[in-house]
Write a protein that holds these residues in place. Structure first.
Motif, short mmCIF file in Angstrom:
data_model
loop_
_atom_site.label_atom_id
_atom_site.label_comp_id
_atom_site.label_asym_id
_atom_site.label_seq_id
_atom_site.Cartn_x
_atom_site.Cartn_y
_atom_site.Cartn_z
N ARG A 131 54.64 27.97 36.12
CA ARG A 131 54.36 26.47 36.12
C ARG A 131 52.64 26.57 35.99
O ARG A 131 52.28 25.68 35.32
CB ARG A 131 54.41 25.95 37.38
N VAL A 132 51.96 27.68 36.16
CA VAL A 132 50.47 28.00 35.66
C VAL A 132 50.16 28.17 34.35
O VAL A 132 48.98 27.75 34.16
CB VAL A 132 49.97 28.96 36.92
N VAL A 133 51.26 28.54 33.83
CA VAL A 133 50.94 28.80 32.40
C VAL A 133 50.37 27.34 31.50
O VAL A 133 51.52 26.25 31.73
CB VAL A 133 52.24 29.30 31.63
N ARG A 134 49.54 27.26 30.77
CA ARG A 134 49.22 26.07 30.22
C ARG A 134 49.86 25.87 28.73
O ARG A 134 49.97 27.00 28.21
CB ARG A 134 47.85 25.91 30.01
N THR A 135 50.72 24.87 28.68
CA THR A 135 51.59 25.06 27.53
C THR A 135 51.29 23.86 26.32
O THR A 135 51.97 23.49 25.51
CB THR A 135 53.06 24.75 27.88
N GLY A 136 50.19 23.20 26.82
CA GLY A 136 49.75 22.00 25.85
C GLY A 136 50.29 20.67 26.30
O GLY A 136 49.98 19.52 25.60
N ASP A 137 51.16 20.77 27.26
CA ASP A 137 51.85 19.37 27.65
C ASP A 137 50.75 18.50 28.58
O ASP A 137 50.10 19.47 29.20
CB ASP A 137 53.26 19.57 28.47
#
Length: 141
Positions: A88-94
């Motif tokens: 969840r902590v990964v920034r995916t651009g959403d």
């Protein structure tokens, strides 16, 4: 589902790669299920399809396969929850934010970003203008 599609598409940089690798290892673990439970997908085929061609339909198929497997396989459910908490902590651009500043004169810092919390700023008042304004301009003769 958005997280799965984003990670499959390479979002999140190195952290995203590690999250995808962790999910791949989890899905490839042997399926543990009680006798009499119908055969279900381990999620490997859906994972491979999403990796080959990221998109919302394939992400949805993987999400469904993971959910069904988690319902029937308690150790997998635990591992999937742990993986999800870390991924969840990964920034995916959403939830992306775009800020634009144009025109005018600014006399204070500008902070642009995303997901700020507990932040406060104190700035000095703007310096007095050296150019006369309409109110202080010399009278015309």
């Amino acid at each position: 589902m958005v997280l799965l599609a984003a990670l499959a598409g390479g979002a999140g940089g190195e952290a995203g790669k590690q999250a995808w690798s962790g999910l791949s290892a989890l899905v490839r673990r042997p399926l543990h299920r009680a006798d009499g439970v119908p055969a279900v997908s381990s999620g490997e085929a859906e994972l491979a399809a999403l990796e080959e061609a990221p998109g919302p339909e394939r992400a949805n198929a993987l999400s469904t396969a993971l959910a069904v497997r988690a319902t029937l396989d308690a150790p997998f459910r635990t591992g999937l929850q742990q993986w999800h908490d870390q991924a969840r902590v990964v920034r995916t651009g959403d939830g992306e934010v775009t800020s634009t500043i144009s025109g005018g004169t600014f006399h204070a810092p500008v902070v642009q970003g995303r997901d700020f919390s507990g932040v406060s700023f104190a700035t000095a008042p703007p310096p007095p203008s050296s150019a006369p304004t309409d109110d202080t301009a010399a009278p015309r003769t």
